[in-house]
Design an enzyme around this catalytic site. Structure first.
Site, PDB file in Angstrom:
ATOM      1  N   LYS A 183       5.888 -10.319  -6.819  1.00 16.03           N
ATOM      2  CA  LYS A 183       4.450 -10.098  -6.606  1.00 16.03           C
ATOM      3  C   LYS A 183       4.121  -8.603  -6.577  1.00 16.03           C
ATOM      4  CE  LYS A 183       4.328 -12.298  -2.675  1.00 16.03           C
ATOM      5  NZ  LYS A 183       5.780 -12.577  -2.545  1.00 16.03           N
TER       6      LYS A 183
ATOM      7  N   ARG B 238      -1.563 -16.276   3.315  1.00 15.24           N
ATOM      8  CA  ARG B 238      -0.247 -16.886   3.416  1.00 15.24           C
ATOM      9  C   ARG B 238      -0.274 -18.139   4.272  1.00 15.24           C
ATOM     10  NH1 ARG B 238       3.021 -12.202   2.454  1.00 15.24           N
ATOM     11  NH2 ARG B 238       5.225 -12.565   2.613  1.00 15.24           N
TER      12      ARG B 238
ATOM     13  N   ARG C 161      17.072  -5.113  -3.949  1.00 14.10           N
ATOM     14  CA  ARG C 161      15.820  -4.345  -4.025  1.00 14.10           C
ATOM     15  C   ARG C 161      15.919  -3.001  -3.303  1.00 14.10           C
ATOM     16  NH1 ARG C 161      10.344  -7.004  -2.053  1.00 14.10           N
ATOM     17  NH2 ARG C 161      11.510  -7.325  -0.121  1.00 14.10           N
TER      18      ARG C 161
ATOM     19  N   ARG D   7      14.727  -2.543   2.693  1.00  9.91           N
ATOM     20  CA  ARG D   7      13.909  -3.042   3.799  1.00  9.91           C
ATOM     21  C   ARG D   7      14.760  -3.789   4.826  1.00  9.91           C
ATOM     22  NH1 ARG D   7       8.839  -5.958   0.920  1.00  9.91           N
ATOM     23  NH2 ARG D   7       9.279  -7.461   2.582  1.00  9.91           N
TER      24      ARG D   7
ATOM     25  N   ARG E 297      12.642 -16.108   5.684  1.00 14.01           N
ATOM     26  CA  ARG E 297      11.365 -15.848   4.983  1.00 14.01           C
ATOM     27  C   ARG E 297      11.093 -16.923   3.937  1.00 14.01           C
ATOM     28  NH1 ARG E 297      12.614 -10.083   3.033  1.00 14.01           N
ATOM     29  NH2 ARG E 297      10.836 -10.382   1.662  1.00 14.01           N
TER      30      ARG E 297
END
Ligand code: AP5
Ligand code: MG
Length: 216
Positions: free
Chosen positions: A15, A90, A129, A162, A173
């Site tokens: 996203k 969300r 990431r 992160r 998550r």
């Protein structure tokens, strides 16, 4: 009439990656609830302090806090022509609040591209990431590496991993996504706004599909 786009999809599907590209192409501000929370955490604001524990556990920040933050952001002058929303709404409560809020601004949600990929792909993407400290640009050590390891190609700032990309938090998550966010698929499908996009393909192919959905 303002244009509002809601990018829907599970954690790690791309996203943020797509939002940065599409926002520029469509000249819309990129409004990412996750980036706004991380900015507040970095600046040690009261909002950041209340959100941090939820984020580190992979849980959603409570609706009232999140909705208030987005209301403030969408009320700023740069959002007068609309916005590209990434990570918000969300929950169904957030989606309903967004409908009311946009009605106040004389607008509505116009498009909901829903990006999908298998869970194994999400985990692999999140674990590789690297995120830029200054503006949240994202890279992947294998699929989208920066030219120089640890440095953002776009603004030269430092890249970091992160805290919520740790394996156990990633699993949580994804679970939270299925229980609390997935009901929005039906919510927006019923309103005729949802278009599913296969996010398991290369970044530029996904971008091309998104631009088609959004009418170039
Ligand atoms: P948030 O920051 O929104 O995280 P998320 O939804 O978990 O999504 P991610 O940012 O992890 O993934 P992404 O889809 O943006 O993927 P990306 O482009 O980075 O939220 C964080 C937390 O904040 C939440 O857990 C929650 O606690 C809180 N929060 C946020 N919004 C909230 C809300 N509305 N209500 C309550 N709480 C909220 O890509 C991932 C990786 O894949 C990158 O390395 C990228 O380079 C790579 N990649 C991307 N696309 C491709 C591709 N096509 N092929 C190969 N690699 C790719
Ligand atoms: Mg993101």
């Amino acid at each position: 009439m303002p244009v509002y786009i809601v990018l829907l999809g599970p954690p790690g599907v791309g996203k943020g990656t797509q939002a940065k590209i599409i926002a520029e192409r469509k000249s819309l501000p990129h409004v990412s609830s996750g980036d706004l929370f991380r900015e507040n955490i970095k600046n040690e604001t009261a909002l950041g302090k209340s959100a941090q524990a939820f984020i580190n556990k992979g849980e959603l920040v409570p609706d009232d806090v999140t909705i208030g933050m987005i209301r403030d952001r969408l009320s700023r002058p740069d959002c007068a022509g609309g916005a590209l929303l990434d990570g918000f709404p969300r929950t169904t409560v957030q989606a309903e609040a967004l409908e009311r809020l946009l009605a106040e601004f004389g607008g509505k949600v116009n498009y909901v591209p829903f990006i999908t990929a298998a869970d194994s792909t999400l985990v692999e993407r999140l674990s590789g990431r690297w995120t830029c400290k200054a503006q949240g640009h994202v890279f992947h050590e294998k699929h989208n590496p920066p030219q120089k390891a640890g440095v953002c190609d776009l603004d030269g700032s430092e890249l970091y991993q992160r805290d919520d990309d740790k394996a156990e938090t990633v699993v949580r998550r994804i679970q939270v996504y299925f229980t609390q966010t997935a009901p929005l698929i039906a919510f927006y499908r019923e309103r005729g706004l949802l278009t599913e996009i296969d996010g398991a393909r290369p970044i530029d192919v996904v971008t091309a599909d998104l631009l088609t959905v959004l009418g170039k």
